[in-house]
Design an enzyme around this catalytic site. Sequence first.
Site: not given
Length: 687
Positions: A210, A294, A327, A368, A373, A395, A401, A519, A549
């Site tokens: 970004n 984004e 990407r 990805k 995500d 990726e 995160e 998890e 979304w």
Amino acid sequence: MDKESGYEAWLRYRPCESEELLGHYRKYFNRVWFRQGLEIMRTAMQELSHGAGIITRCTVRLCDEGWQGAGIAIGLIDDFSELKDLLGNEILGTLPEDGYLMRSIEHEGLPRLVLAARSANGMLYAVFHLLRLMKSVQRLDRLNIAEHPRNALRMINQWDNMDGSIERGYAGRSIFYRDDEFVSDWSRIRDYARLLASVGINAISLNNVNVHERETLLITDELLPKVAQTASIFSAYGLRTYLSINFASPRQIGGLPTADPLDEGVRAWWKERADAIYRHIPDFGGFLVKADSEFRPGPYTYGRNHADGANMLADALEPHGGLVIWRCFVYDCLQDWRDRKPDRARAAYDHYTPLDGRFRENVLLQIKNGPMDFQVREPVSPLFGGLSKTNQMLELQITQEYTGQQKHLCYLPSQWKEIVDFDTFALGEGTSVAQIVSGKAFGRRHGGVAAVSNIGDDQNWTGHLLAQANLYGYGRLSWNMEIGEEEIAWEWTCLTFGKKEKVTDTICCMLLDSWSIYESYTAPLGVGWMVQPNHHYGPSVDGYEYSKWGTYHFADCHGIGVNRTLLTGTGYSAQYPSPQFERYESLQDCPDELLLFFHHVPYTHRLQSGKTVIQHIYDTHYEGAERAEGLVERWKTLEDDIDEGRYRQVLDRLQEQAEHAKEWRDVINTYFLRKSGIQDIHKRPIY
């Protein structure tokens, strides 16, 4: 830096404690021959002198004449014409780029060790391999090793901003930038380059995908000298530098009225910028691009597709051998399905499969690992296998995160192994993700792996000391996707804490258990996103519930899960070839761990384990919190075996995790018990 802060990471060298092994090592390091050459070769010798000097407690004697008298001979294959018969002409001739041999031989009645590499990079990797063997107290007189990377591109993506912040950074601030300028102390960047090279990483992008206003200027004459200075540090360790670019740069900094990729003025502007970059950085790798996602600008603004945008940049870089890494994180969905909200999971496949075969040869699509995500559990992206005529990269996200943000222990190589081993069936049974991203499956010229970095300026690099295992594990796995997560865990633990059996056994078991523990108290049965909006830390069951979304769990009083079947849902399951499509489409055959990703079911639906969905959610969240507490207790058994500095910082993180796991347990269980209205489950007693 305090050596016992964790700063040295897995390059923490200490003298060999075995007198017998010490004598064995010294026989080899009394004389080390190498051929003077490229800067990387000098780097390799510096690393060898430093590491082996500490381990052997003696000065490593380097020479560049007369390999016959040396205990160790190190060089490029062409330097060893006299030894080709001993080393094996056949093996030497087929050794890939960056590959190397380590061979124990006998010459004139004396033991010798030969390290022969195809390239200067390979020689550096061979040296780090040798030091790894010595740190794990292995002998050098019975070596017969042939190694080469399975992926040509093994990349780290820095999400650093020039103000010093790091997007999704959980280990302090940037080591590259401060207050919109480059840092003045380059020593830490060099130490980072050492860590990356030691596990075979050969590429790095220096700024956030970004791209903000200040970072847009990195490709200008104002900042390119500083970029070049940083790139030279990485170049000495065999890493090529890449930059994330703003697709709208021709307008924003070039003064052009458009950034249309088919505009001749725009194409000429990018060519001029590429030429300027390579004048400053001759081994520049290329551009990393996030477009039309984004709020990032891209070719859609001008009615062009992503092949148009990527190819325009590829043409500018091609004369210099540069690459465009594009990407595929684009999730504005192309259509609504069954009158429901768009399914974000479909987006990448729907966008890119129609463009297969239309990208230049020096373009790689960076995909990805999953369609969403970086969730703690999601299926492998169907783009792996959906594209056959386009270079691809996998990726991953090392920075945690959605997996505890380096406050929680979550060993990610366990997850990554499932991803790279996944059978896409794209060319029939046995077409794994690993084969596709390497380029092997479809005979593609370029391929590889990229991952979002997890380092910052914290003394131990990664915030949570044990999170270093994820960075180490990424490097080892990107080099060789056949290596097991258990072997990676053992290597890292041994290199970082020593080879004491109690320590290695305890830490390895903690690492290998940690993904399932995380998890179990967070995301049940493939449901993700139940985190706080924006910062993504801590439980918030409806954190994304009403985003445009679409919902991520569709929980109501009747059931839970997202119907992604072809028959009655979003149709996402049909993006997989048979038999994976049938496996996910079928309520009976769908794996329990992904059930709610593909199906909406009643809370009373029985899993393959025999439990109902609501009982499973309840039980696993209690069990997960208990297991998180167990990590604390296991670590406490090592108090007398690990230095106080590293012991204390890990203990503090594990105790925080244990408390936070209870919060997750209570929030998730309270929500779904209330939502389902079911009280007839076996509850844990509350004391």
